[in-house]
Every structure is written in C-alpha cells, then in structure tokens.
Design a protein around this motif. Structure first.
Motif, PDB file in Angstrom:
ATOM      1  N   ARG A   1      22.386  10.028  15.321  1.00 16.35           N
ATOM      2  CA  ARG A   1      23.324   8.965  14.936  1.00 16.35           C
ATOM      3  C   ARG A   1      24.718   9.514  14.633  1.00 16.35           C
ATOM      4  NH1 ARG A   1      19.457   5.383  10.847  1.00 16.35           N
ATOM      5  NH2 ARG A   1      18.219   4.359  12.500  1.00 16.35           N
ATOM      6  N   ARG A   2      24.761  10.699  14.086  1.00 18.39           N
ATOM      7  CA  ARG A   2      26.051  11.294  13.769  1.00 18.39           C
ATOM      8  C   ARG A   2      26.673  12.012  14.950  1.00 18.39           C
ATOM      9  NH1 ARG A   2      24.732  14.265   8.013  1.00 18.39           N
ATOM     10  NH2 ARG A   2      24.001  12.409   6.884  1.00 18.39           N
ATOM     11  N   GLY A   3      25.906  12.205  16.015  1.00 19.65           N
ATOM     12  CA  GLY A   3      26.400  12.958  17.153  1.00 19.65           C
ATOM     13  C   GLY A   3      26.538  14.436  16.857  1.00 19.65           C
ATOM     14  N   SER A   4      25.768  14.934  15.866  1.00 18.77           N
ATOM     15  CA  SER A   4      25.855  16.342  15.478  1.00 18.77           C
ATOM     16  C   SER A   4      25.015  17.198  16.408  1.00 18.77           C
ATOM     17  CB  SER A   4      25.368  16.521  14.034  1.00 18.77           C
ATOM     18  OG  SER A   4      26.116  15.728  13.151  1.00 18.77           O
ATOM     19  N   ARG A   5      25.338  18.495  16.419  1.00 16.48           N
ATOM     20  CA  ARG A   5      24.573  19.436  17.227  1.00 16.48           C
ATOM     21  C   ARG A   5      23.222  19.679  16.576  1.00 16.48           C
ATOM     22  NH1 ARG A   5      27.777  24.775  17.892  1.00 16.48           N
ATOM     23  NH2 ARG A   5      25.835  25.262  18.994  1.00 16.48           N
ATOM     24  N   ARG A   6      22.209  19.879  17.404  1.00 15.53           N
ATOM     25  CA  ARG A   6      20.893  20.216  16.909  1.00 15.53           C
ATOM     26  C   ARG A   6      20.147  20.994  17.982  1.00 15.53           C
ATOM     27  NH1 ARG A   6      20.229  15.337  19.318  1.00 15.53           N
ATOM     28  NH2 ARG A   6      18.187  14.927  20.223  1.00 15.53           N
ATOM     29  N   PRO A   7      19.249  21.901  17.635  1.00 14.07           N
ATOM     30  CA  PRO A   7      18.963  22.269  16.243  1.00 14.07           C
ATOM     31  C   PRO A   7      19.829  23.430  15.803  1.00 14.07           C
ATOM     32  CG  PRO A   7      17.372  23.281  17.698  1.00 14.07           C
ATOM     33  CD  PRO A   7      18.312  22.516  18.589  1.00 14.07           C
ATOM     34  N   PHE A   8      20.001  23.635  14.496  1.00 18.29           N
ATOM     35  CA  PHE A   8      20.709  24.805  14.015  1.00 18.29           C
ATOM     36  C   PHE A   8      19.686  25.868  13.648  1.00 18.29           C
ATOM     37  CE2 PHE A   8      19.915  23.323   9.696  1.00 18.29           C
ATOM     38  CZ  PHE A   8      19.914  21.946   9.865  1.00 18.29           C
ATOM     39  N   ARG A   9      20.212  27.022  13.228  1.00  7.91           N
ATOM     40  CA  ARG A   9      19.376  28.221  13.141  1.00  7.91           C
ATOM     41  C   ARG A   9      18.173  28.047  12.223  1.00  7.91           C
ATOM     42  NH1 ARG A   9      22.541  33.424  11.483  1.00  7.91           N
ATOM     43  NH2 ARG A   9      23.492  32.975  13.506  1.00  7.91           N
ATOM     44  N   PHE A  10      18.398  27.529  11.023  1.00  6.57           N
ATOM     45  CA  PHE A  10      17.288  27.419  10.084  1.00  6.57           C
ATOM     46  C   PHE A  10      16.257  26.398  10.545  1.00  6.57           C
ATOM     47  CE2 PHE A  10      15.412  26.068   5.957  1.00  6.57           C
ATOM     48  CZ  PHE A  10      14.801  27.275   5.663  1.00  6.57           C
ATOM     49  N   VAL A  11      16.703  25.354  11.233  1.00  2.00           N
ATOM     50  CA  VAL A  11      15.757  24.386  11.783  1.00  2.00           C
ATOM     51  C   VAL A  11      14.852  25.067  12.803  1.00  2.00           C
ATOM     52  CG1 VAL A  11      15.549  22.296  13.173  1.00  2.00           C
ATOM     53  CG2 VAL A  11      17.222  22.403  11.330  1.00  2.00           C
ATOM     54  N   ARG A  12      15.432  25.943  13.629  1.00  2.00           N
ATOM     55  CA  ARG A  12      14.610  26.677  14.602  1.00  2.00           C
ATOM     56  C   ARG A  12      13.570  27.543  13.886  1.00  2.00           C
ATOM     57  NH1 ARG A  12      19.531  27.985  17.232  1.00  2.00           N
ATOM     58  NH2 ARG A  12      19.268  30.168  16.632  1.00  2.00           N
ATOM     59  N   LEU A  13      14.003  28.156  12.800  1.00  2.00           N
ATOM     60  CA  LEU A  13      13.070  28.990  12.037  1.00  2.00           C
ATOM     61  C   LEU A  13      11.927  28.155  11.483  1.00  2.00           C
ATOM     62  CD1 LEU A  13      12.116  31.466  10.449  1.00  2.00           C
ATOM     63  CD2 LEU A  13      13.818  30.908   8.709  1.00  2.00           C
ATOM     64  N   VAL A  14      12.256  27.030  10.861  1.00  2.00           N
ATOM     65  CA  VAL A  14      11.222  26.196  10.242  1.00  2.00           C
ATOM     66  C   VAL A  14      10.272  25.630  11.301  1.00  2.00           C
ATOM     67  CG1 VAL A  14      10.800  24.115   8.891  1.00  2.00           C
ATOM     68  CG2 VAL A  14      12.659  25.643   8.265  1.00  2.00           C
ATOM     69  N   ILE A  15      10.818  25.199  12.441  1.00  2.00           N
ATOM     70  CA  ILE A  15       9.957  24.676  13.512  1.00  2.00           C
ATOM     71  C   ILE A  15       8.998  25.750  13.994  1.00  2.00           C
ATOM     72  CG2 ILE A  15       9.962  23.868  15.902  1.00  2.00           C
ATOM     73  CD1 ILE A  15      12.515  22.331  15.275  1.00  2.00           C
ATOM     74  N   ALA A  16       9.497  26.979  14.155  1.00  2.00           N
ATOM     75  CA  ALA A  16       8.625  28.079  14.593  1.00  2.00           C
ATOM     76  C   ALA A  16       7.534  28.358  13.569  1.00  2.00           C
ATOM     77  CB  ALA A  16       9.465  29.336  14.836  1.00  2.00           C
ATOM     78  N   VAL A  17       7.893  28.344  12.276  1.00  2.00           N
ATOM     79  CA  VAL A  17       6.912  28.593  11.220  1.00  2.00           C
ATOM     80  C   VAL A  17       5.886  27.471  11.171  1.00  2.00           C
ATOM     81  CG1 VAL A  17       6.614  28.808   8.720  1.00  2.00           C
ATOM     82  CG2 VAL A  17       8.471  30.010   9.846  1.00  2.00           C
TER      83      VAL A  17
END
Length: 382
Positions: free
Chosen positions: A232-248
């Motif tokens: 909705r905000r048109g922001s970039r995704r995913p950022f670094r920590f999101v990648r880490l959490v998804i991998a974990v």
C-alpha cells in the motif's frame, strides 16, 4: 510404577532397539552425524553470542538474535548426550535426574524458538504498520522484558515434560529415558490407563499448538500484514532483516514439522497399528532434524547479515592476531634474554683478557723500556 499406556510407545521403541544389530552402519552414520551437528552447533552459537553480545551495538534486533542463539546453544549443548545415548546402543546411562534435565532442555528450546519467532514477527508488523508507536515505545528495555516473559513462559510449559520424564529398564536390558505418566497420581479412584492416555494426549497437543501451530499462525498473519502494508505504501520489500526472519522461520517449520506430525500419529493411532510403529521408528530421526534447526540458525544469521559476517571475520582475525602477538612477544622476550646473557658473559670475560694483555705488555715493557698504559695493573709495577 510405570504407566503402561507407554506400551504403545514401548512397542515401537522395542522394535527400534531390537533392530540396532541389523543397522550397524546406519547407526554409525547417525552417531557421527550427531557428533558433527553438536560440535558445529556449539561453536556457531558461542561465536554468535560472543560477536553479537560484545561487538555489536545493543539494539532491538541484536536482542532478538542473542535470545535465539542462547536457546539454540542450550539445544546443541544437549546434543552430545543424545549422541552418547545412541552410541551406547540406545540405552540411557546418565541417571534419572539428568534424563529429565536433558529432555527439559530439548523442549525448552522448542518453546523458546517458537515464541521468539512469533514475537519477532509481531515486532516487524508493528514497525511497518504502527511506525509512530514503534518509534516512541519500541526500545531495548521493552524487548528485553518481552524476552524475559518468553523464557518464563517456556520454562512453565516445559515443567510437565520434566515431571513426567523417567528412566526404566526394558526386558532386553536397555534403559529408556522416556515418559512415565504414572507419576503424581491423584488420591481418588481412577483408571490408570485412561489417566495416562489423557496426560499423553494433553502434552502432545499442548506441545503441537503452543510451540508450533500458534507461533506459525502468528508468523503467517504478521508477515501477510507486513507485505500488505508495504504494498500500500509502495515501499521496497523485502529488506535485510525480513529476509533473515523468513529464512529462520522456514528453517523452523521444516525442522520441527516432522517431529510434531509423528508425535500426533503415535498418540492417535491404535496400539500396534503400522502407522504407530512407523511413527515410533521415525521419532528419533525427526528429533535429530529438530536439533538441526539449532545448527542452521547461526548459518542463516551470517548469510543474511553481511555486517555480522564481517564482524565475525574481524573477531576471528583479532583472536589470531592476539595469539600471534603473544607468540611474537614471547619470542622477542627469549631473544632479549639470550642477548642479555651473552652481553653479561662478554663483560665477565673482557677484564680477564685485558689483564692477560697487560701482563704481556709489562713483560715487554721491561725489555724495551716502554710501559703500556694498562688499568690498575700498571700502577702496581715497581
């Protein structure tokens, strides 16, 4: 007194223990794999704790990672004892108390991992959807308190697994570290088998929901909300920590799902059913896969966070530099000592040589009438 509701489990465990003689090569491979996992896991998690704890600026993210690494270290520290159990022919020789402690550490890691991943997902969701609130209230102190509550809840949920763990001897002489639901019996009349079945099912489903399904549901809902908010905000995704959490999270699901599935199958299948026997055989392997989660997490931290990787390399370089510096300092000290010893010897020897030279000069001077200027000895010449 042992509750023979465990006969269902005992049947599969009898089958597993009786097969060890015909699966020697597979057992050796599994034991070696356990030893490798435990060594790598302990080193990894100690390194993560050391680097994040002492060289990374304290932040909300570092607090989450520190607590995950501490939980994983507990699990990997227990793995050598599970390896010893397998190496001794699937028999427990470390006593009843340590049997309970070892099992409690395994389940404590299971609950802490699930709770922490759920909390991290909610934290990410609040940062994206409530940035003002996160800016004002999200801090290291608050996250530290949340982690304390998580550990307290995990300990509370682990208590039944400590209480109902026991050791007993099978007819073939092997000692099991397994459940004994006949402990702490009520005073009023009761059906022992029915009571043990109730306790067995209650623990199995409590473990499934509290350590796996509910955290997984929170994780899925949180990251779905995060993605919707970013779109909705048109922001970039995913950022670094999101990648880490998804991998974990993916690692958590893949490693723990087989264990919970086989536990439920073992509990719900009729006694002696092929599904129950298969689940009993598969449980040790699925528990090994669950332990593997604690080995994979530090690897995911490093590969998902280049800055952390650099700090680890810097830490290792610093350690090696310190070791080499100590060795070079020791070598320099020894060389300095050797030079000092040589200089002292020369100082001792030089006066003797000088005296001999002066005696010769005196004798020569008497002959030719020339007196050399020799220290002290020349003055005593008549």
């Amino acid at each position: 007194m042992h509750c023979h509701v465990s006969q269902d489990a005992n049947l599969s465990l009898h089958t597993l223990s009786n097969q060890t003689s015909s699966m020697t090569s597979l057992n050796m491979f599994t034991i070696s794999l356990h030893g490798l996992f435990s060594s790598i896991g302990i080193i990894e998690n100690v390194l993560i704790l050391g680097v994040v704890g002492f060289q990374v600026r304290r932040s909300v993210i570092s607090i989450w990672i520190l607590n995950l690494a501490a939980s994983d270290l507990l699990a990997t520290a227990c793995l050598p004892f599970f390896t010893l159990y397998m190496a001794r022919g699937n028999t427990w020789t470390l006593g009843t108390t340590f049997c309970r402690i070892h099992s409690a550490m395994f389940f404590l890691n299971m609950f802490v991992s699930g709770f922490l991943l759920a909390a991290i997902s909610m934290d990410r969701c609040l940062v994206v959807l409530r940035p003002v609130w996160a800016q004002n209230y999200r801090n290291v102190q608050l996250v530290g308190k949340i982690c304390g509550v998580i550990w307290a809840l995990a300990v509370l949920f682990t208590v039944p697994f400590y209480i109902f763990r026991d050791t007993y001897v099978l007819p073939n002489g092997k000692i099991l570290c397994y459940y004994n639901f006949a402990r702490l019996l009520p005073a009023e009349p009761f059906d022992l088998v029915h009571l043990c079945n109730q306790r067995k099912e209650a623990l199995a489903f409590m473990r499934l929901f509290m350590s796996f399904l509910i955290p997984l549901l929170i994780i899925v809902v949180s990251y779905t909300a995060v993605n919707i908010g970013l779109v909705r905000r048109g922001s970039r995704r995913p950022f670094r920590f999101v990648r880490l959490v998804i991998a974990v999270v993916v690692s958590f699901v893949l490693c723990w799902a087989p264990y919970h599935i086989f536990i439920i199958v073992e509990v719900m299948a009729p006694a002696g059913h092929p599904a129950q026997l298969f689940a009993g055989r598969a449980l040790p392997i699925s528990a090994t896969i669950g332990f593997l989660n604690s080995v994979l997490n530090p690897i995911l931290y490093v590969f998902s966070c280049p800055d952390l990787c650099k700090k680890i390399r810097h830490s290792l370089s610093a350690v090696m530099e310190n070791v080499l510096a100590e060795d070079l300092a020791e070598l320099a000290r020894r060389r300095s000592t050797a030079r000092t010893s040589i200089s002292t010897t020369e100082i001792v020897l030089k006066p003797n040589a000088l005296t001999a030279l002066c005696l010769k000069a005196e004798d020569h001077g008497r002959r030719i009438g020339i007196l050399l200027n020799c220290p002290e000895r020349s003055e005593s010449v008549p």
